[in-house]
Write a protein that holds these residues in place. Structure first.
Motif, PDB file in Angstrom:
ATOM      1  N   HIS A 295      57.194  80.318   0.093  1.00  0.00           N
ATOM      2  CA  HIS A 295      56.465  81.382   0.791  1.00  0.00           C
ATOM      3  C   HIS A 295      57.132  82.722   0.504  1.00  0.00           C
ATOM      4  N   HIS A 296      56.326  83.764   0.389  1.00  0.00           N
ATOM      5  CA  HIS A 296      56.847  85.107   0.105  1.00  0.00           C
ATOM      6  C   HIS A 296      56.044  86.129   0.887  1.00  0.00           C
ATOM      7  N   ARG A 297      56.732  87.033   1.578  1.00  0.00           N
ATOM      8  CA  ARG A 297      56.087  88.181   2.207  1.00  0.00           C
ATOM      9  C   ARG A 297      56.116  89.327   1.208  1.00  0.00           C
ATOM     10  N   LEU A 298      54.947  89.755   0.741  1.00  0.00           N
ATOM     11  CA  LEU A 298      54.880  90.733  -0.330  1.00  0.00           C
ATOM     12  C   LEU A 298      55.211  92.149   0.129  1.00  0.00           C
ATOM     13  N   ASP A 299      55.208  92.396   1.436  1.00  0.00           N
ATOM     14  CA  ASP A 299      55.539  93.749   1.887  1.00  0.00           C
ATOM     15  C   ASP A 299      57.027  94.049   1.768  1.00  0.00           C
ATOM     16  N   THR A 300      57.812  93.078   1.272  1.00  0.00           N
ATOM     17  CA  THR A 300      59.249  93.303   1.074  1.00  0.00           C
ATOM     18  C   THR A 300      59.574  93.721  -0.350  1.00  0.00           C
ATOM     19  N   LEU A 301      58.574  93.830  -1.228  1.00  0.00           N
ATOM     20  CA  LEU A 301      58.835  94.063  -2.645  1.00  0.00           C
ATOM     21  C   LEU A 301      59.248  95.500  -2.933  1.00  0.00           C
ATOM     22  N   ARG A 302      60.042  95.640  -3.989  1.00  0.00           N
ATOM     23  CA  ARG A 302      60.454  96.961  -4.465  1.00  0.00           C
ATOM     24  C   ARG A 302      59.338  97.582  -5.306  1.00  0.00           C
ATOM     25  N   PRO A 303      59.377  98.914  -5.523  1.00  0.00           N
ATOM     26  CA  PRO A 303      58.392  99.544  -6.414  1.00  0.00           C
ATOM     27  C   PRO A 303      58.451  98.911  -7.805  1.00  0.00           C
ATOM     28  N   ARG A 304      57.323  98.746  -8.436  1.00  0.00           N
ATOM     29  CA  ARG A 304      57.249  98.029  -9.703  1.00  0.00           C
ATOM     30  C   ARG A 304      57.455  98.969 -10.902  1.00  0.00           C
ATOM     31  N   PRO A 305      58.226  98.529 -11.920  1.00  0.00           N
ATOM     32  CA  PRO A 305      58.406  99.363 -13.106  1.00  0.00           C
ATOM     33  C   PRO A 305      57.267  99.231 -14.107  1.00  0.00           C
ATOM     34  N   HIS A 306      56.570  98.094 -14.115  1.00  0.00           N
ATOM     35  CA  HIS A 306      55.491  97.875 -15.073  1.00  0.00           C
ATOM     36  C   HIS A 306      54.169  98.304 -14.446  1.00  0.00           C
ATOM     37  N   ALA A 307      53.564  99.363 -14.998  1.00  0.00           N
ATOM     38  CA  ALA A 307      52.351  99.912 -14.398  1.00  0.00           C
ATOM     39  C   ALA A 307      51.080  99.411 -15.058  1.00  0.00           C
ATOM     40  N   VAL A 308      51.196  98.537 -16.055  1.00  0.00           N
ATOM     41  CA  VAL A 308      50.023  98.084 -16.789  1.00  0.00           C
ATOM     42  C   VAL A 308      49.721  96.643 -16.392  1.00  0.00           C
ATOM     43  N   ILE A 309      48.577  96.451 -15.785  1.00  0.00           N
ATOM     44  CA  ILE A 309      48.184  95.115 -15.353  1.00  0.00           C
ATOM     45  C   ILE A 309      46.662  95.029 -15.378  1.00  0.00           C
ATOM     46  N   ASP A 310      46.151  93.879 -15.758  1.00  0.00           N
ATOM     47  CA  ASP A 310      44.715  93.632 -15.748  1.00  0.00           C
ATOM     48  C   ASP A 310      44.430  92.557 -14.715  1.00  0.00           C
ATOM     49  N   ILE A 311      43.541  92.841 -13.785  1.00  0.00           N
ATOM     50  CA  ILE A 311      43.150  91.870 -12.769  1.00  0.00           C
ATOM     51  C   ILE A 311      41.643  91.714 -12.826  1.00  0.00           C
TER      52      ILE A 311
ATOM     53  N   GLU B 110      50.947  87.934   2.193  1.00  0.00           N
ATOM     54  CA  GLU B 110      51.767  86.731   2.077  1.00  0.00           C
ATOM     55  C   GLU B 110      51.230  85.876   0.938  1.00  0.00           C
ATOM     56  N   LEU B 111      52.148  85.220   0.231  1.00  0.00           N
ATOM     57  CA  LEU B 111      51.765  84.373  -0.890  1.00  0.00           C
ATOM     58  C   LEU B 111      52.536  83.065  -0.804  1.00  0.00           C
ATOM     59  N   VAL B 112      51.851  81.961  -1.069  1.00  0.00           N
ATOM     60  CA  VAL B 112      52.517  80.661  -1.107  1.00  0.00           C
ATOM     61  C   VAL B 112      52.270  80.021  -2.463  1.00  0.00           C
ATOM     62  N   VAL B 113      53.167  79.111  -2.848  1.00  0.00           N
ATOM     63  CA  VAL B 113      53.036  78.384  -4.103  1.00  0.00           C
ATOM     64  C   VAL B 113      53.570  76.975  -3.894  1.00  0.00           C
ATOM     65  N   LEU B 114      52.922  76.011  -4.533  1.00  0.00           N
ATOM     66  CA  LEU B 114      53.367  74.625  -4.521  1.00  0.00           C
ATOM     67  C   LEU B 114      53.940  74.298  -5.895  1.00  0.00           C
ATOM     68  N   LEU B 115      55.201  73.889  -5.946  1.00  0.00           N
ATOM     69  CA  LEU B 115      55.835  73.501  -7.192  1.00  0.00           C
ATOM     70  C   LEU B 115      56.005  71.992  -7.221  1.00  0.00           C
ATOM     71  N   ASP B 116      55.472  71.364  -8.253  1.00  0.00           N
ATOM     72  CA  ASP B 116      55.554  69.917  -8.403  1.00  0.00           C
ATOM     73  C   ASP B 116      57.012  69.518  -8.607  1.00  0.00           C
ATOM     74  N   THR B 117      57.518  68.641  -7.748  1.00  0.00           N
ATOM     75  CA  THR B 117      58.901  68.199  -7.860  1.00  0.00           C
ATOM     76  C   THR B 117      59.022  66.767  -8.342  1.00  0.00           C
ATOM     77  N   SER B 118      57.890  66.133  -8.707  1.00  0.00           N
ATOM     78  CA  SER B 118      57.958  64.773  -9.222  1.00  0.00           C
ATOM     79  C   SER B 118      58.549  64.786 -10.625  1.00  0.00           C
ATOM     80  N   ALA B 119      59.054  63.653 -11.075  1.00  0.00           N
ATOM     81  CA  ALA B 119      59.784  63.574 -12.338  1.00  0.00           C
ATOM     82  C   ALA B 119      58.929  63.970 -13.528  1.00  0.00           C
TER      83      ALA B 119
END
Length: 288
Positions: free
Chosen positions: A164-180, A247-256
């Motif tokens: 889990h990550h709270r995105l309001d804690t992030l620092r200003p970003r150096p990379h200004a080029v993004i496509d969404i 807020e952002l969540v991610v599931l990482l597979d921990t199986s072998a």
């Protein structure tokens, strides 16, 4: 028809969920909500009771869904479970289960009831995503339910690390080029991060936020010889914060054999970018 629970708590009964129980069921579900997950609404619960597994092809065709509640001696609903039988192989699927304060006795009564109804079937538990949650039981926050399953003969199978990550804690970003751009499956955004000269830095798929929370479905980053991949991930997430993702969540597979996430590097990358591990999610299987 109500049935008397045996073995865990003789004063508890199990009966079919009635319409008047739904408000209480929502309270039980809310009591188990993990950080970064939106609150389950009455509409979402209705879809879960009708559709089962979000139309997931891996679930196969499901027969009738059975939603039961556990009722204590005072007549209060203290637990709820939903299960079905998969038509293609006749195996049982325990889709979701919630109990007051994650009481092992309540979970045990519901699990025992399901096994009695399922007979000599293999039963899988928490192995499919539903309208109200991910696949997998969060065993740190649901110790009582995990203990009840294991006491009934279920064994752990696949597992995921829930970050889990709270995105309001992030620092200003150096990379200004993004496509969404928008994508349909899942309904959300396809994100490409690149340098101003066009050099690709990474790409990701993010679900559309619900109540400000979203899911990072997957992400790939260009190899960084100086080990700063986490910085690129952090900058990608900063752009999402500009779009009201809190807020952002991610599931990482921990199986072998998990593709790309079998060891610690992926978890380390996310944690260095600001994610925090909240729980481990496990699926379960019990064979007759």
């Amino acid at each position: 028809m109500a049935t008397m629970a045996v073995g865990y708590e003789a004063s508890m009964t199990v009966r079919s969920c009635a319409p008047q129980d739904r408000e209480r069921v929502l309270e039980l579900i809310a009591g188990d909500r993990l950080p970064g997950r939106p609150a389950v609404t009455a509409v979402m619960l209705g879809r879960a009771l009708e559709d089962g597994c979000l139309g997931d092809p891996a679930a196969g065709a499901l027969g009738e869904l059975y939603t039961d509640v556990a009722v204590d001696g005072a007549g209060e609903v203290v637990g709820v479970s939903c299960w079905a039988v998969r038509e293609e192989d006749g195996e049982g699927l325990l889709l979701w289960l919630h109990g007051v304060e994650d009481d092992q006795r309540v979970a045990g009564v519901l699990v025992e009831h399901i096994l009695e109804q399922a007979g000599r079937r293999t039963v899988h538990a928490f192995n499919m995503p539903t309208e109200i949650g991910f696949a997998g039981l969060p065993v740190r926050n649901r110790r009582g339910s995990a203990a009840a399953l294991e006491a009934a003969g279920f064994s752990r199978q696949d597992s995921w690390s829930y970050l889990h990550h709270r995105l309001d804690t992030l620092r200003p970003r150096p990379h200004a080029v993004i496509d969404i751009t928008e994508c349909a499956d899942p309904y959300g955004w396809y994100v490409r991060l690149r340098e101003k000269n066009g050099t690709p830095l990474g790409k990701a798929v993010i679900t559309r936020p619900v109540e400000g929370t979203a899911v990072l479905e997957w992400i790939t980053l260009a190899p960084e010889p100086d080990g700063t991949g986490h910085v690129l991930l952090e900058q990608c997430l900063s752009h999402l914060a500009d779009r009201d993702v809190r807020e952002l969540v991610v599931l990482l597979d921990t199986s072998a054999d998990g593709p790309g996430h079998s060891g610690g590097p992926a978890r380390d990358l996310h944690q260095r970018a600001g994610f925090h591990e909240i729980d481990h999610l496990y699926t379960y299987t019990r064979r007759p």
